[in-house]
Design a protein around this motif. Structure first.
Motif, PDB file in Angstrom:
ATOM      1  N   ALA A  70       0.830  -1.199   0.000  1.00 17.21           N
ATOM      2  CA  ALA A  70       0.000   0.000   0.000  1.00 17.21           C
ATOM      3  C   ALA A  70       0.867   1.251   0.000  1.00 17.21           C
ATOM      4  N   VAL A  71       0.284   2.343  -0.444  1.00 19.18           N
ATOM      5  CA  VAL A  71       0.971   3.639  -0.421  1.00 19.18           C
ATOM      6  C   VAL A  71       0.125   4.624   0.367  1.00 19.18           C
ATOM      7  N   PRO A  72       0.752   5.605   1.027  1.00 17.68           N
ATOM      8  CA  PRO A  72      -0.033   6.652   1.704  1.00 17.68           C
ATOM      9  C   PRO A  72      -0.830   7.437   0.672  1.00 17.68           C
ATOM     10  N   LEU A  73      -2.004   7.894   1.077  1.00 19.75           N
ATOM     11  CA  LEU A  73      -2.882   8.583   0.135  1.00 19.75           C
ATOM     12  C   LEU A  73      -3.411   9.884   0.727  1.00 19.75           C
ATOM     13  N   PRO A  99       5.459  -0.262  -4.966  1.00 19.31           N
ATOM     14  CA  PRO A  99       5.159   1.046  -5.573  1.00 19.31           C
ATOM     15  C   PRO A  99       6.271   1.475  -6.522  1.00 19.31           C
ATOM     16  N   VAL A 100       5.886   2.118  -7.600  1.00 19.48           N
ATOM     17  CA  VAL A 100       6.865   2.539  -8.605  1.00 19.48           C
ATOM     18  C   VAL A 100       7.374   3.946  -8.313  1.00 19.48           C
ATOM     19  N   PHE A 101       6.474   4.872  -8.048  1.00 18.53           N
ATOM     20  CA  PHE A 101       6.868   6.251  -7.783  1.00 18.53           C
ATOM     21  C   PHE A 101       6.974   6.468  -6.277  1.00 18.53           C
ATOM     22  N   THR A 102       8.171   6.505  -5.784  1.00 21.98           N
ATOM     23  CA  THR A 102       8.420   6.757  -4.369  1.00 21.98           C
ATOM     24  C   THR A 102       9.197   8.065  -4.249  1.00 21.98           C
ATOM     25  N   ALA A 103       8.625   9.017  -3.547  1.00 24.35           N
ATOM     26  CA  ALA A 103       9.250  10.339  -3.446  1.00 24.35           C
ATOM     27  C   ALA A 103      10.533  10.272  -2.629  1.00 24.35           C
ATOM     28  N   GLN A 104      11.574  10.874  -3.166  1.00 23.92           N
ATOM     29  CA  GLN A 104      12.850  10.990  -2.467  1.00 23.92           C
ATOM     30  C   GLN A 104      12.931  12.370  -1.821  1.00 23.92           C
ATOM     31  N   PRO A 105      13.265  12.440  -0.551  1.00 21.53           N
ATOM     32  CA  PRO A 105      13.320  13.758   0.109  1.00 21.53           C
ATOM     33  C   PRO A 105      14.467  14.600  -0.428  1.00 21.53           C
ATOM     34  N   PRO A 117      21.263  18.525  -8.662  1.00 19.44           N
ATOM     35  CA  PRO A 117      22.349  18.174  -9.582  1.00 19.44           C
ATOM     36  C   PRO A 117      22.280  18.961 -10.883  1.00 19.44           C
ATOM     37  N   ASP A 118      23.345  18.894 -11.646  1.00 20.97           N
ATOM     38  CA  ASP A 118      23.401  19.558 -12.950  1.00 20.97           C
ATOM     39  C   ASP A 118      22.879  18.653 -14.068  1.00 20.97           C
ATOM     40  N   ASP A 119      22.791  17.350 -13.803  1.00 15.98           N
ATOM     41  CA  ASP A 119      22.367  16.376 -14.812  1.00 15.98           C
ATOM     42  C   ASP A 119      20.997  15.836 -14.442  1.00 15.98           C
ATOM     43  N   TRP A 120      20.090  15.799 -15.414  1.00 19.75           N
ATOM     44  CA  TRP A 120      18.741  15.304 -15.159  1.00 19.75           C
ATOM     45  C   TRP A 120      18.743  13.850 -14.695  1.00 19.75           C
ATOM     46  N   ASP A 121      19.640  13.049 -15.230  1.00 18.28           N
ATOM     47  CA  ASP A 121      19.670  11.632 -14.855  1.00 18.28           C
ATOM     48  C   ASP A 121      20.053  11.428 -13.395  1.00 18.28           C
ATOM     49  N   GLU A 122      20.628  12.447 -12.773  1.00 15.99           N
ATOM     50  CA  GLU A 122      21.009  12.334 -11.372  1.00 15.99           C
ATOM     51  C   GLU A 122      19.892  12.773 -10.431  1.00 15.99           C
ATOM     52  N   LEU A 123      18.813  13.316 -11.000  1.00 15.41           N
ATOM     53  CA  LEU A 123      17.676  13.740 -10.188  1.00 15.41           C
ATOM     54  C   LEU A 123      16.670  12.598 -10.117  1.00 15.41           C
ATOM     55  N   PRO A 124      16.195  12.201  -8.930  1.00 16.92           N
ATOM     56  CA  PRO A 124      15.174  11.144  -8.832  1.00 16.92           C
ATOM     57  C   PRO A 124      13.932  11.498  -9.641  1.00 16.92           C
ATOM     58  N   SER A 125      13.191  10.476 -10.026  1.00 14.91           N
ATOM     59  CA  SER A 125      11.975  10.705 -10.810  1.00 14.91           C
ATOM     60  C   SER A 125      10.978  11.559 -10.057  1.00 14.91           C
ATOM     61  N   LEU A 126      10.970  11.460  -8.727  1.00 18.42           N
ATOM     62  CA  LEU A 126      10.039  12.225  -7.908  1.00 18.42           C
ATOM     63  C   LEU A 126      10.759  12.675  -6.643  1.00 18.42           C
ATOM     64  N   PHE A 133       2.067  12.124  -1.701  1.00 13.91           N
ATOM     65  CA  PHE A 133       2.036  12.477  -3.124  1.00 13.91           C
ATOM     66  C   PHE A 133       0.802  11.907  -3.814  1.00 13.91           C
ATOM     67  N   ALA A 134       0.545  10.613  -3.654  1.00 16.14           N
ATOM     68  CA  ALA A 134      -0.594   9.963  -4.306  1.00 16.14           C
ATOM     69  C   ALA A 134      -1.878  10.317  -3.576  1.00 16.14           C
ATOM     70  N   ALA A 135      -3.006  10.212  -4.295  1.00 14.56           N
ATOM     71  CA  ALA A 135      -4.270  10.649  -3.719  1.00 14.56           C
ATOM     72  C   ALA A 135      -5.437   9.900  -4.343  1.00 14.56           C
ATOM     73  N   TYR A 136      -6.597  10.005  -3.678  1.00 14.86           N
ATOM     74  CA  TYR A 136      -7.813   9.396  -4.207  1.00 14.86           C
ATOM     75  C   TYR A 136      -8.224  10.023  -5.531  1.00 14.86           C
ATOM     76  N   ARG A 137      -8.006  11.328  -5.635  1.00 16.99           N
ATOM     77  CA  ARG A 137      -8.390  12.064  -6.838  1.00 16.99           C
ATOM     78  C   ARG A 137      -7.260  13.010  -7.247  1.00 16.99           C
ATOM     79  N   THR A 138      -7.273  13.401  -8.512  1.00 17.92           N
ATOM     80  CA  THR A 138      -6.295  14.379  -8.993  1.00 17.92           C
ATOM     81  C   THR A 138      -7.027  15.563  -9.614  1.00 17.92           C
ATOM     82  N   ALA A 139      -6.373  16.713  -9.539  1.00 23.22           N
ATOM     83  CA  ALA A 139      -6.838  17.916 -10.228  1.00 23.22           C
ATOM     84  C   ALA A 139      -5.616  18.594 -10.820  1.00 23.22           C
TER      85      ALA A 139
END
Length: 321
Positions: free
Chosen positions: A17-20, A225-231, A238-247, A257-263
């Motif tokens: 499960a993920v927090p919502l 879970p696939v998208f896990t936020a990194q603090p 970083p100067d390179d996009w590949d060094e930045l986490p996806s989230l 981050f995740a929710a029942y609904r999005t807007a």
């Protein structure tokens, strides 16, 4: 006599499960042309977003019956179709211009993460879950989306063919939307294209559909879970996009981050893309374990969530510059 069945617990992977939150509020995207237009473009964008963001918060608060709604904000950066500038310049710019407008960005995501996150081919996995809705009266003449890379919300016009001898050519027929009301609004969405070596370039609508699934907490890889936020730390970006986490989480006190609904509050140029997103979401076999967890938790919280994944997504389109 019934024979006992023994099964290893690892044979059925557990869906984590993920927090919502109650609402995932997207404050915008930034593309290369937006960055090239300078800080004034972002400044104008956030100024237009603020009243609509406040309205979305008010709606979420009303839906919780007086309880404090959990609302997180996010912003998506396109580093998939064009690599421009650097996280060290872009992320602080987004954060600062949002704050200037009285807004706070809790999470920042990279669009390339909707294609591949870490070693997980996210877009490939979502594409494998497409279950096309056959139009009434169709006979399977249309190649599947897995072959063509195109997904429609109905029946396409038949392909004109040269008539056989002594036979008339088939008459033209219009396309038909499967769930049309009185008249059809037919849409045919390109999911990906391929280069000469067969490498896929995912389309903006398809990546946007993956983005919505991530925000709804419905993406899993072998139960994880696939998208896990990194603090975010105080070490800068970083100067390179590949060094930045996806989230990344900019606000340490942010709601999930995740929710029942999005807007999403975006310029009206995104309307065709988001129409396509709905067509895609309506034809996905979303992870059943994740759906069940959301249903069970929302029921305990008395937070109504539509059965249709596409109906959990909402937008405000403003007239852009």
């Amino acid at each position: 006599m019934t024979e006992p069945v023994f099964r290893e617990t690892t044979a059925d992977p557990r869906t984590q499960a993920v927090p919502l939150s109650h609402l995932s509020l997207e404050l915008g995207h930034v593309y290369m042309e937006d960055f090239e237009a300078g800080p004034a473009r972002l400044r104008e964008h956030f100024a237009r977003v603020r009243p609509w963001a406040e309205a979305a918060r008010a709606v979420a608060a009303a839906a919780t019956g007086g309880r404090r709604p959990r609302i997180s904000t996010c912003f998506l950066i396109d580093d998939y179709f064009a690599r421009f500038s650097s996280p060290a310049r872009i992320v602080p710019l987004i954060r600062d211009e949002a704050e200037r407008a009285g807004l706070a960005v809790d999470y920042v995501a990279r669009e390339s993460g909707c294609a591949v996150t870490g070693k997980v081919p996210v877009a490939d996995a979502v594409a494998a879950r497409i279950v096309e809705s056959p139009p009434p009266g169709s006979y399977g003449l249309r190649p599947p989306a897995a072959q063509t890379g195109w997904l429609a919300n109905g029946e396409r016009s038949p392909v004109a063919r040269a008539p056989q001898a002594m036979k008339r050519a088939a008459a033209w027929e219009p396309p038909k939307e499967t769930a049309a009301r009185n008249h059809s609004v037919f849409l045919d969405v390109e999911l990906w294209s391929e280069d000469a070596d067969g490498r896929r370039l995912w389309s903006c609508p398809f990546l946007a559909a993956v983005w919505q699934l991530a925000r709804l907490g419905l993406l899993r890889n072998e139960g994880e879970p696939v998208f896990t936020a990194q603090p975010h730390t105080d070490d800068g970006f970083p100067d390179d996009w590949d060094e930045l986490p996806s989230l990344i989480r900019l606000n340490p006190k942010a709601d999930p981050f995740a929710a029942y609904r999005t807007a999403s509050v975006v310029p009206n140029r995104f309307l065709p893309v988001e129409h396509s997103v709905r067509v895609i979401l309506d034809q996905l076999d979303v992870d059943h374990g994740a759906l069940r967890q959301v249903a069970e938790r929302s029921a305990r919280e008395q937070a109504a969530v539509p059965d249709s994944v596409a109906d959990r997504v909402s937008y405000v389109f403003y007239a852009g510059p």
